[in-house]
Design a protein around this motif. Structure first.
Motif, mmCIF file in Angstrom:
data_model
loop_
_atom_site.group_PDB
_atom_site.id
_atom_site.type_symbol
_atom_site.label_atom_id
_atom_site.label_comp_id
_atom_site.label_asym_id
_atom_site.label_seq_id
_atom_site.Cartn_x
_atom_site.Cartn_y
_atom_site.Cartn_z
ATOM 1 N N ASP A 139 0.800 -1.223 0.000
ATOM 2 C CA ASP A 139 0.000 0.000 0.000
ATOM 3 C C ASP A 139 0.837 1.280 0.000
ATOM 4 O O ASP A 139 0.950 1.964 -1.023
ATOM 5 C CB ASP A 139 -0.947 -0.023 1.218
ATOM 6 N N LYS A 145 1.705 9.292 -1.895
ATOM 7 C CA LYS A 145 1.251 10.105 -0.758
ATOM 8 C C LYS A 145 2.374 10.164 0.267
ATOM 9 O O LYS A 145 2.822 9.127 0.770
ATOM 10 C CB LYS A 145 0.004 9.489 -0.114
ATOM 11 N N LYS A 229 -3.391 -1.212 -6.766
ATOM 12 C CA LYS A 229 -3.131 0.150 -6.284
ATOM 13 C C LYS A 229 -2.619 1.025 -7.430
ATOM 14 O O LYS A 229 -3.033 2.164 -7.587
ATOM 15 C CB LYS A 229 -2.138 0.136 -5.112
ATOM 16 N N ARG A 243 -9.900 7.160 -6.281
ATOM 17 C CA ARG A 243 -8.838 6.683 -5.374
ATOM 18 C C ARG A 243 -9.380 6.457 -3.962
ATOM 19 O O ARG A 243 -8.847 5.647 -3.203
ATOM 20 C CB ARG A 243 -7.663 7.680 -5.366
ATOM 21 N N LEU A 246 -9.830 3.137 -2.002
ATOM 22 C CA LEU A 246 -8.757 2.494 -1.219
ATOM 23 C C LEU A 246 -8.992 2.657 0.282
ATOM 24 O O LEU A 246 -8.322 2.031 1.094
ATOM 25 C CB LEU A 246 -7.389 3.078 -1.593
ATOM 26 N N ASN A 247 -9.965 3.516 0.610
ATOM 27 C CA ASN A 247 -10.264 3.744 2.034
ATOM 28 C C ASN A 247 -11.326 2.791 2.560
ATOM 29 O O ASN A 247 -11.962 3.086 3.581
ATOM 30 C CB ASN A 247 -10.716 5.197 2.249
HETATM 31 N N1 GLY Z 1 -3.634 4.514 1.130
HETATM 32 C C1 GLY Z 1 -4.609 5.252 0.406
HETATM 33 C C2 GLY Z 1 -4.088 5.962 -0.793
HETATM 34 O O1 GLY Z 1 -2.941 5.814 -1.151
HETATM 35 O O2 GLY Z 1 -4.818 6.672 -1.417
#
Ligand code: GLY
Ligand code: NAD
Length: 361
Positions: A139, A145, A229, A243, A246-247
């Motif tokens: 992840d 991020k 991802k 995106r 992913l939460n």
């Molecule tokens: N872990 C969530 C993101 O990268 O958006």
């Protein structure tokens, strides 16, 4: 399988890069970096340096790279502006220039902090992710991020800053504490429900092998999660839309973490409870049946993750979801499933959240 290195390309407006997945590949880092830059720093923590510092040093030295290893104390509390500031001091002292690299060697804490420093030092220097925890491998090392925490919130100060490459050496998971491996599995299970029924069934059928660190199954799992991802980030690099899927499990999960004041609860454990909560809401809304809720519970329990967190205060969780108990109004954003592989981002009413919460605490 073990000698093969997998490369997954991430194609973005800002930059393209590869995620390399293999075994025993820390020793190859020097060769890969020397085409990029002849000088740089490795940022890590004392535990990881004692395990892998020598291997990395040998690889970089043999490639003729001028480097220093910088150590940040262990723990989420060191993902801070103070740590970043200390690192800026070290970088200036080492006379790092704009073409010199920063390599993050560690879990998500080291990855997020090092990436933040790489994004801001001289307005950005080449950044390399070498994730060593399961969570970081499936992840946090992918997607750019980067952040540090602020007393007003986790990851409050940050940016999007993509690495030049991500190098995953699955062998490093052999030294990861079991509780951290289980916590990382929460993100893997999350991927199972988001990717779809085939991968979800694969996880259910191969769970024991995964927990025993079987090389072939682990490779398959990490590859699938990284591919998913990568595709999601490609579709929405700056997190304005899709995106957010992913939460999954993170709405309740973050509220539980905050309500517990981040004490004694690993992120993955909170996300595990959060996924059960999201499944219960989806069932209440008639989107999924009890059988899919049961699949959440069974899989998470088999991993050894919690499905509820007793002793937490309902009002604290509601307030962390920005909901006021007295008003009984408002709504919070959740990712819910229509089916495995069919997530949707929706507003969930205060009443619905209040109905489901007692099952989780
Ligand atoms: N872990 C969530 C993101 O990268 O958006
Ligand atoms: P972590 O970085 O704290 O690592 C967990 C523990 O495992 C640490 O004690 C670490 O020293 C140890 N460790 C790591 N690799 C090891 C190894 N191979 N052998 C022995 N010990 C090892 O925690 P984490 O779960 O990796 O990451 C959590 C962080 O990631 C949080 O700060 C979270 O906000 C962040 N995160 C970021 C993103 C993103 O997209 N950037 C996504 C999810 C989470």
């Amino acid at each position: 399988m073990q000698n093969r290195e997998i490369a997954i390309k991430v194609t973005l407006d800002t930059q393209d890069y590869n995620i390399f997945i293999g075994f025993g590949t820390l020793k190859d880092l020097g060769d890969r970096i020397k085409d990029l830059s002849g000088k740089g720093v490795v940022i890590s923590n004392p535990t990881i340096i004692s395990l892998y510092g020598e291997k990395i040093s040998k690889s970089l030295s043999e490639a003729g790279i001028d480097f220093r290893i910088l150590s940040i104390p262990e723990g989420e509390e060191y993902k801070s502006l103070e740590s970043a500031s200390r690192l800026y001091d070290d970088l200036t002292e080492f006379q790092m220039q704009r073409s010199d690299f920063i390599l993050a060697l560690g879990g998500g804490v080291i990855g997020d902090l090092s990436g933040f420093v790489a994004a801001t030092y001289m307005r950005g220097v080449p950044f390399i992710q070498v994730p060593t925890s399961l969570l970081a491998q499936v992840d946090s090392s992918v997607g750019g991020k980067v952040a540090v925490n602020h007393r007003m919130g986790k990851n409050l100060i940050g940016s999007f800053y993509q690495p030049r490459f991500v190098q995953i050496d699955i062998d490093t998971l052999k030294t990861l504490p079991e509780s951290e491996f289980r916590a990382g599995m929460a993100e893997v299970v999350k991927c199972g429900f988001l990717i779809g029924k085939d991968f979800l069934s694969y996880l259910e059928m191969n769970l024991e092998d995964i927990m025993m660190l079987n090389p072939d199954t682990l490779t398959e799992v990490i590859e699938q999660c990284c591919r998913f991802k990568a595709r999601t980030v490609e579709a929405d690099e700056r997190d304005f839309g899709v995106r957010a899927i992913l939460n999954y499990g993170h709405s309740f999960g973050h509220a539980i973490e905050a309500a517990s004041e981040y004490k004694h609860i690993l992120h993955g454990e909170a996300i595990s409870v959060g996924m059960v909560g999201a499944a219960l809401i989806a069932k209440e809304l008639g989107w999924i049946d009890q059988a899919l809720v049961d699949r959440h519970v069974r899989l998470l329990q088999h991993v050894g993750l919690p499905i509820k967190m007793e002793g937490l205060n309902m009002n604290m969780i509601l307030s962390r979801l920005a909901l006021d108990k007295k008003g009984a109004r408002g709504a919070a954003k959740f990712v819910l499933l229509r089916a495995p592989g069919r997530p949707e981002i929706v507003e969930v009413s205060h009443q619905m959240i209040e109905r489901v919460l007692p099952n989780l605490i």
